[in-house]
Design a protein around this motif. Structure first.
Motif, short mmCIF file in Angstrom:
data_model
loop_
_atom_site.label_atom_id
_atom_site.label_comp_id
_atom_site.label_asym_id
_atom_site.label_seq_id
_atom_site.Cartn_x
_atom_site.Cartn_y
_atom_site.Cartn_z
N VAL A 147 0.99 -1.25 -0.03
CA VAL A 147 -0.02 0.00 0.14
C VAL A 147 1.04 1.36 -0.08
CG1 VAL A 147 -1.54 1.22 1.53
CG2 VAL A 147 -1.93 -1.37 1.31
N ARG A 148 0.60 2.19 -1.04
CA ARG A 148 1.41 3.32 -1.06
C ARG A 148 0.90 4.33 -0.40
NH1 ARG A 148 3.52 5.30 -6.96
NH2 ARG A 148 4.75 3.47 -6.58
N SER A 149 -0.69 4.29 -0.45
CA SER A 149 -1.41 5.35 0.30
C SER A 149 -2.73 4.72 0.28
CB SER A 149 -1.47 6.76 -0.38
OG SER A 149 -2.15 6.82 -1.44
N ALA A 150 -3.62 5.40 1.45
CA ALA A 150 -4.88 4.77 1.70
C ALA A 150 -5.89 5.98 1.99
CB ALA A 150 -4.82 3.45 2.54
N ASN A 151 -7.13 5.83 1.73
CA ASN A 151 -7.91 6.84 2.20
C ASN A 151 -9.07 5.86 2.78
OD1 ASN A 151 -9.68 8.71 2.92
ND2 ASN A 151 -9.61 9.89 0.92
N ILE A 152 -9.55 5.83 3.84
CA ILE A 152 -10.49 5.02 4.36
C ILE A 152 -11.52 5.68 5.08
CG2 ILE A 152 -10.89 3.18 6.01
CD1 ILE A 152 -8.07 2.04 5.26
N ASP A 153 -12.81 5.71 4.79
CA ASP A 153 -13.95 6.49 5.32
C ASP A 153 -14.81 5.45 5.87
OD1 ASP A 153 -12.82 9.00 4.88
OD2 ASP A 153 -13.66 8.70 2.69
N ALA A 154 -15.46 5.51 7.10
CA ALA A 154 -16.33 4.81 7.91
C ALA A 154 -17.56 4.99 7.15
CB ALA A 154 -16.37 5.03 9.37
N GLN A 155 -18.47 3.76 7.13
CA GLN A 155 -19.83 3.71 6.49
C GLN A 155 -20.73 4.00 7.63
OE1 GLN A 155 -18.84 4.81 3.60
NE2 GLN A 155 -20.33 3.16 2.59
N ASN A 156 -22.32 3.94 7.55
CA ASN A 156 -23.19 3.93 8.45
C ASN A 156 -23.08 2.85 9.16
OD1 ASN A 156 -23.86 6.68 7.77
ND2 ASN A 156 -25.26 6.10 6.45
N ALA A 157 -22.94 1.62 8.48
CA ALA A 157 -22.95 0.35 9.10
C ALA A 157 -21.72 0.22 9.95
CB ALA A 157 -22.97 -0.62 8.22
N PRO A 158 -21.78 -0.49 11.28
CA PRO A 158 -20.69 -0.62 12.10
C PRO A 158 -19.49 -1.53 11.31
CG PRO A 158 -22.61 -1.08 13.62
CD PRO A 158 -22.93 -0.90 11.94
N GLY A 159 -18.31 -1.18 11.56
CA GLY A 159 -17.24 -2.09 11.01
C GLY A 159 -17.02 -2.11 9.57
N ARG A 160 -17.81 -1.36 8.65
CA ARG A 160 -17.90 -1.44 7.14
C ARG A 160 -17.38 0.13 6.89
NH1 ARG A 160 -19.85 -5.95 5.53
NH2 ARG A 160 -20.18 -5.38 3.27
N VAL A 161 -16.45 0.24 5.81
CA VAL A 161 -15.56 1.36 5.30
C VAL A 161 -15.73 1.35 3.90
CG1 VAL A 161 -14.04 1.13 7.14
CG2 VAL A 161 -13.50 0.04 5.04
N ARG A 162 -15.55 2.67 3.39
CA ARG A 162 -15.12 3.00 1.91
C ARG A 162 -13.78 3.21 1.95
NH1 ARG A 162 -18.68 7.52 0.07
NH2 ARG A 162 -18.39 7.79 2.31
N ALA A 163 -13.21 2.64 0.62
CA ALA A 163 -11.50 2.76 0.84
C ALA A 163 -11.17 3.36 -0.65
CB ALA A 163 -10.98 1.50 1.33
N ARG A 164 -10.29 4.03 -0.86
CA ARG A 164 -9.23 4.26 -2.23
C ARG A 164 -8.00 4.11 -1.57
NH1 ARG A 164 -8.61 6.18 -6.90
NH2 ARG A 164 -7.18 7.86 -7.36
N ILE A 165 -7.38 2.92 -2.37
CA ILE A 165 -6.30 2.57 -2.10
C ILE A 165 -5.10 2.52 -3.15
CG2 ILE A 165 -4.85 0.72 -1.21
CD1 ILE A 165 -7.49 -0.40 0.46
N LEU A 166 -4.01 3.14 -2.96
CA LEU A 166 -3.15 3.18 -3.99
C LEU A 166 -1.83 2.01 -3.84
CD1 LEU A 166 -1.90 4.47 -6.68
CD2 LEU A 166 -0.63 5.98 -5.32
N LEU A 167 -2.11 0.96 -4.67
CA LEU A 167 -1.18 -0.14 -4.48
C LEU A 167 0.18 -0.23 -5.37
CD1 LEU A 167 -4.00 -2.85 -4.46
CD2 LEU A 167 -2.54 -1.93 -2.56
N HIS A 168 1.20 -0.53 -5.30
CA HIS A 168 2.40 -0.75 -5.81
C HIS A 168 3.24 -1.90 -5.43
CE1 HIS A 168 5.88 0.38 -3.28
NE2 HIS A 168 4.76 0.77 -2.42
#
Length: 168
Positions: A147-168
């Motif tokens: 993972v080079r960078s990651a942007n992870i945001d919580a969702q309304n449901a507990p334990g669930r997320v939305r993510a934008r991840i840059l892999l290399h």
């Protein structure tokens, strides 16, 4: 000096001291010097010596570590190059590996976009955080993809997320 001596003679301790015999006064002075020396040794000299010993031990340990690193430099550089080599893939190979890995982990990639020749941006929606972390760890351990960078945001449901991840 004279004022100090006068004040000493007027105090209770001074009067008691000057009432003693000449021999006892000398003995009291010797005892006072001895007491000062003992206190200096206990509260100044010993702590300084202890700190010096600790510092010497740490320094010797650091020198040993430094020598080992210098001796192992070539091996460590080869290992670093091997890890970097495992993560350097073309965009298409990276996409294929990530997609296959995500599918086997039960993770759905919403969007993916190659970023240059050696990186891939992936977007995930409504993913269990624990599964995401396990998948990313497997990507690194098994495929050498990091993972080079990651942007992870919580969702309304507990334990669930939305993510934008840059892999290399």
């Amino acid at each position: 000096m004279q004022a100090w001596l006068t004040r000493l003679q007027d105090s209770n301790a001074g009067r008691w001291y000057f009432e003693q015999s000449q021999r006892d006064q000398r003995l009291l002075i010797v005892l006072a010097v001895f007491l000062v020396a003992v206190l200096f040794w206990l509260f100044v000299w010993l702590p300084v010596q202890d700190r010096l010993t600790i510092a010497e031990t740490r320094h010797a340990r650091a020198l040993t570590d430094h020598r080992w690193i210098l001796e192992q430099r070539e091996t460590l550089q080869q290992l670093a190059a091997a890890q970097t080599g495992a993560g350097s893939r073309t965009g298409q190979a990276l996409l294929s590996t990530v997609a296959t890995s995500a599918r086997s982990a039960g993770i759905t990639l919403n969007r993916f976009q190659p970023e240059g020749n050696d990186a891939l941006a992936v977007s995930l929606e409504d993913v269990p955080f624990g599964e995401l972390v396990v998948w990313l760890e497997q990507l690194q351990r098994q495929e050498g993809i990091r993972v080079r960078s990651a942007n992870i945001d919580a969702q309304n449901a507990p334990g669930r997320v939305r993510a934008r991840i840059l892999l290399h």
